[in-house]
Design a protein around this motif. Structure first.
Motif, short mmCIF file in Angstrom:
data_model
loop_
_atom_site.label_atom_id
_atom_site.label_comp_id
_atom_site.label_asym_id
_atom_site.label_seq_id
_atom_site.Cartn_x
_atom_site.Cartn_y
_atom_site.Cartn_z
N ASP A 677 0.82 -1.22 0.00
CA ASP A 677 0.00 0.00 0.00
C ASP A 677 0.86 1.26 0.00
O ASP A 677 0.53 2.26 -0.66
N GLN A 678 1.95 1.23 0.74
CA GLN A 678 2.84 2.39 0.78
C GLN A 678 3.41 2.68 -0.61
O GLN A 678 3.46 3.83 -1.05
N ALA A 679 3.81 1.63 -1.30
CA ALA A 679 4.37 1.80 -2.64
C ALA A 679 3.33 2.39 -3.59
O ALA A 679 3.63 3.27 -4.41
N VAL A 680 2.08 1.90 -3.48
CA VAL A 680 1.00 2.41 -4.33
C VAL A 680 0.78 3.89 -4.07
O VAL A 680 0.64 4.71 -5.00
N ASP A 681 0.77 4.29 -2.79
CA ASP A 681 0.59 5.70 -2.43
C ASP A 681 1.71 6.58 -3.00
O ASP A 681 1.46 7.70 -3.47
N LEU A 682 2.93 6.07 -2.96
CA LEU A 682 4.07 6.83 -3.48
C LEU A 682 3.95 7.05 -4.99
O LEU A 682 4.26 8.13 -5.50
N ILE A 683 3.50 6.01 -5.69
CA ILE A 683 3.32 6.13 -7.15
C ILE A 683 2.27 7.19 -7.46
O ILE A 683 2.47 8.08 -8.31
N ASN A 684 1.15 7.11 -6.76
CA ASN A 684 0.07 8.09 -7.02
C ASN A 684 0.49 9.51 -6.66
O ASN A 684 0.14 10.47 -7.35
N SER A 685 1.28 9.64 -5.59
CA SER A 685 1.71 10.98 -5.17
C SER A 685 2.67 11.60 -6.17
O SER A 685 2.61 12.81 -6.45
N VAL A 686 3.58 10.81 -6.70
CA VAL A 686 4.55 11.36 -7.63
C VAL A 686 3.90 11.73 -8.96
O VAL A 686 4.33 12.67 -9.65
N VAL A 687 2.83 10.98 -9.32
CA VAL A 687 2.11 11.31 -10.55
C VAL A 687 1.37 12.64 -10.41
O VAL A 687 1.31 13.46 -11.34
N SER A 688 0.85 12.90 -9.24
CA SER A 688 0.03 14.10 -9.02
C SER A 688 0.83 15.32 -8.58
O SER A 688 0.35 16.45 -8.68
N ASN A 689 2.04 15.13 -8.07
CA ASN A 689 2.81 16.22 -7.49
C ASN A 689 3.98 16.59 -8.42
O ASN A 689 5.04 15.97 -8.41
N LYS A 690 3.80 17.64 -9.21
CA LYS A 690 4.81 18.05 -10.18
C LYS A 690 6.08 18.52 -9.51
O LYS A 690 7.20 18.21 -9.97
N MET A 691 5.96 19.28 -8.42
CA MET A 691 7.16 19.78 -7.74
C MET A 691 8.01 18.63 -7.19
O MET A 691 9.24 18.66 -7.27
N LEU A 692 7.35 17.61 -6.65
CA LEU A 692 8.07 16.43 -6.15
C LEU A 692 8.80 15.75 -7.29
O LEU A 692 9.98 15.37 -7.16
N ARG A 693 8.10 15.60 -8.41
CA ARG A 693 8.73 14.96 -9.57
C ARG A 693 9.97 15.73 -10.03
O ARG A 693 11.03 15.15 -10.27
N GLU A 694 9.82 17.01 -10.16
CA GLU A 694 10.92 17.83 -10.68
C GLU A 694 12.14 17.76 -9.77
O GLU A 694 13.28 17.72 -10.24
N ARG A 695 11.90 17.78 -8.45
CA ARG A 695 13.02 17.69 -7.51
C ARG A 695 13.73 16.35 -7.64
O ARG A 695 14.97 16.28 -7.70
#
Length: 721
Positions: A677-695
């Motif tokens: 579940d933690q891994a699934v949450d991380l995938i969804n968060s990185v898809v939705s959070n552009k600033m996190l992705r860019e960093r």
């Protein structure tokens, strides 16, 4: 193959490749062993030296190829030979150096030398005559009797010989005068004088016993052994002396062996002239033993100065005294009036007369020569300087033992190390315990030989084991100066509890005769702490040009990549696909990359990549947006670093092999192993959070850039020195 080694290799293949692959390899072995027993498969060797013979005359070939091979083998230096017209490019990877004997240049030889040098192999040229330049051969009177077309053909051979010589790194020759002349064509020349073989000694001793039974009845036989028609001028030098001696001594006979036009002046003595045709060398000792004095007249010219002392050696083994012109090798090797007689041109009659009339003197000089040649001029006793010279010129060589050359992270590390070592002048060979002798579609041009079909007898400066099972193979190879083990994982944990292989793998970390190396700080730590080993470490690198950056938009379907062998439990690929099961499949497209192992029935895979050549792996990473990596055991985990280099996002379960460079929330996102579940949450968060992705992408690119192979080349070289 020993039972233990066969068991280890079979278990390894079964675990990694499955039963079908094991059966295929089993039949390979049966097939090749059967061919070997039936004599239908040429023996393949990994040897020190290959002689390439370009001479069709038996006498020079015997002295300069067969005898030198005997010298080398007597000093534990392996050598073989091939005729130059049968030269194959495949030989380049099977020998450490090459000696071309009297080889005229051909397209094949020119290409062979070019490729050999590219592989850091050394190339020598061996010659025993000045047939390398028209400025020398134009002095041979006999060539004046050739037709224009014959002379043109002869000179073409001479000039082609010179071209081969100039392409070589060094030269080996027989005499001082030859060496002086050769230095105008090649940088360094080594003198390895002609010597007698053990078989020549044996045949000479046998002939001596046979001759001892003969009664000569006061007869004195002079012997002239002519190797070629060009010796007519030499014999004319002593003809007046021989005529006078035969006139004054009716008990003197002349035996002429080989190619010589008998002068008209000798016709009155036909009844005392004995003629023998050019004789096979094995029969020659009997003929030499039948004469009392060996005549070696030589005109004072550059060709004769360059000639070797073969005639003195052959006669001395038969206890026949030699009288020779005081020039060249005879002047160098003979101690006058001790183990031979040296003559100036005007001394022949006087010294020859004395020899004929004094049998005790003849016998004393002959006995001295016999003892000297047996002690100092035999192949078995004389090869060490030749070995030392060749070894001093060879590139430092290194062999990596691989269980397979199939693509994997560990294999790619070895290949990159090979490439770096080769670039810096090492002679590099991969010994594959599988049947393959090439690396398919590899970016690396590294020589590969198969341990299954090759007898490994060359000297190896550094031999590197790359997996625990290869250590047993390394320890049985002879002539290794330094044994090393490149540890890329804690291979004990490759196996489940209760496996016999678990104990065998663990035992390889306790050898005393091995230097331990690693590319992982984690491996260095446990090798030192648990096994008290001294460990040399160099960090792993990345070939950035193979992993091109691609800007991701994260629009439309997100492409997720899963990498790993589904058959290896420690790769934990199942967990990655369990994460996938909890994702919204309408939003994600799943790519699976596996070097070994097919997708299991329950895996959801949209695109499957199997056994992709390493030079195209970067393209697969670039296609995808996110990598999921769930391994529980890695020494150094390449996939996250490779994904970072292309500008992708990594969702990773931490282990000893990836925490060396992974930082949660900085250049990746880490999840607790088993926490789907933690891994699934991380995938969804990185898809939705552009600033996190860019960093994460920015810092990931920086991390990958710091791992460039170019920056650590010197450290890699230092690992093996």
């Amino acid at each position: 193959m020993k039972i233990k080694e066969l068991f280890l290799k079979s278990c390894y293949i079964l675990r990694n490749d499955g039963m079908l692959a094991l059966l295929k390899k089993f039949f390979h072995v049966i097939h090749f062993r059967g061919k070997m027993k039936r004599g239908k498969l040429m023996d393949k060797c990994f040897c020190d030296v290959l002689f390439i013979n370009g001479c069709t005359l038996p006498h020079p070939h015997r002295y300069r190829v067969s005898h030198q091979i005997e010298q080398l083998k007597s000093n534990n230096f392996s050598a073989q030979e091939v005729f130059y017209q049968n030269l194959s490019m495949d030989y380049i990877k099977r020998y450490r150096c090459f000696i071309f004997f009297r080889c005229p240049i051909t397209d094949t030889i020119e290409r062979f030398i070019e490729l050999a040098k590219k592989e850091n192999k050394r190339v020598f040229f061996d010659i025993d005559d000045l047939v390398i330049d028209e400025k020398y051969t134009s002095q041979i009177k006999y060539l004046g009797s050739l037709s224009e077309s014959e002379l043109r053909l002869y000179n073409d051979g001479v000039n082609r010989m010179q071209k081969t010589l100039k392409l070589c790194d060094y030269a080996i020759t027989t005499t001082e005068r030859l060496a002086d002349e050769l230095r105008s064509y090649v940088g360094e020349v080594f003198i390895n004088r002609n010597t007698a073989s053990e078989e020549m000694v044996k045949l000479s001793l046998k002939a001596l016993k046979k001759e001892a039974l003969n009664n000569k009845n006061n007869k004195v036989v002079l012997g002239y052994f002519s190797g070629s028609i060009t010796h007519n001028d030499d014999f004319e030098l002593i003809l007046p002396s021989v005529l006078k001696i035969m006139e004054e001594n009716p008990n003197v006979y002349l035996k002429i062996v080989g190619l010589l036009d008998i002068p008209e002046e000798l016709k009155p003595f036909n009844d005392r002239i004995l003629k023998s045709k050019f004789t096979d060398w094995k029969m020659l000792p009997e003929i030499i033993c039948s004469v009392d004095v060996n005549l070696v007249p030589l005109c004072n010219n550059i060709f004769n100065e360059a000639k070797s002392e073969n005639k003195w050696i052959e006669a001395s083994l038969c206890k026949t005294v030699t009288i020779a012109s005081n020039i060249g090798a005879f002047k160098t090797c003979i101690e006058n009036e001790v183990d031979g007689i040296l003559c100036e041109d005007d001394e022949w009659f006087e010294k020859l007369s004395y020899l004929i009339k004094n049998e005790d003197y003849r016998n004393k000089v002959a006995e001295n020569a016999f003892k000297k040649v047996k002690r100092e001029k035999i192949t078995t006793y004389t090869g060490k300087p030749l070995v030392d010279f060749i070894e001093s010129k060879l590139s430092k060589n290194i062999c990596f033992i691989l269980p397979t050359v199939s693509t994997s992270g560990g294999v790619n590390v070895v290949l990159k190390h090979c490439e770096i070592l080769k670039k810096h002048g090492w002679d590099v060979t991969i010994i594959n315990q599988d049947i393959k002798e090439n690396i398919n579609a590899s970016t690396y041009e590294i020589n590969v030989i198969s341990a299954m079909t090759t007898n490994i007898i060359a000297h190896i400066d550094v031999c590197v084991s790359t997996l625990w099972s290869t250590m047993y193979f390394v320890n049985k190879i002879p002539n290794i100066r330094n044994r090393k083990y490149l540890v890329q994982n804690f291979e004990t944990d490759f196996y489940k509890n209760g496996s016999a292989l678990k104990q065998l793998a663990n035992s390889t970390y306790n050898f005393d005769n091995v230097d331990y190396l690693t590319i992982s700080e984690w491996c260095k730590s446990w090798l030192e702490d648990k096994f008290n080993q001294r460990v040399k470490f160099v960090q792993n690198g990345l070939d950035l040009k193979l992993f091109p950056f691609r800007q991701r938009t994260f629009e439309g379907k997100i492409k997720i990549l899963i990498e790993g062998n589904s058959k290896s439990y420690y790769k934990n690929v199942d967990e990655s696909f369990k994460i996938i099961e909890k994702l919204d499949r309408d939003k994600f497209e799943i790519y699976y990359l596996s070097y070994e192992g097919e997708p299991k029935d329950w895996y959801h895979v949209d695109k499957f990549y199997n056994d992709v050549p390493y030079k195209r792996v970067g393209n697969v990473y670039s296609e995808c947006d996110i990598l999921i990596k769930s391994s529980i055991l890695e020494s150094f985990s390449y996939p996250p670093l490779e994904m970072m280099a292309t500008g992708g996002i990594c969702i990773v379960a931490p282990n000893g092999g990836n925490l060396e460079y992974l930082k949660d929330g900085y250049n990746c996102l880490l999840y607790n192993p088993g926490n789907i579940d933690q891994a699934v949450d991380l995938i969804n968060s990185v898809v939705s959070n552009k600033m996190l992705r860019e960093r994460i992408i920015k810092n990931g690119l920086e991390t990958a850039g710091q791992r460039s192979w170019d920056a650590i080349e010197k450290n890699v070289i230092g690992l093996y020195e």
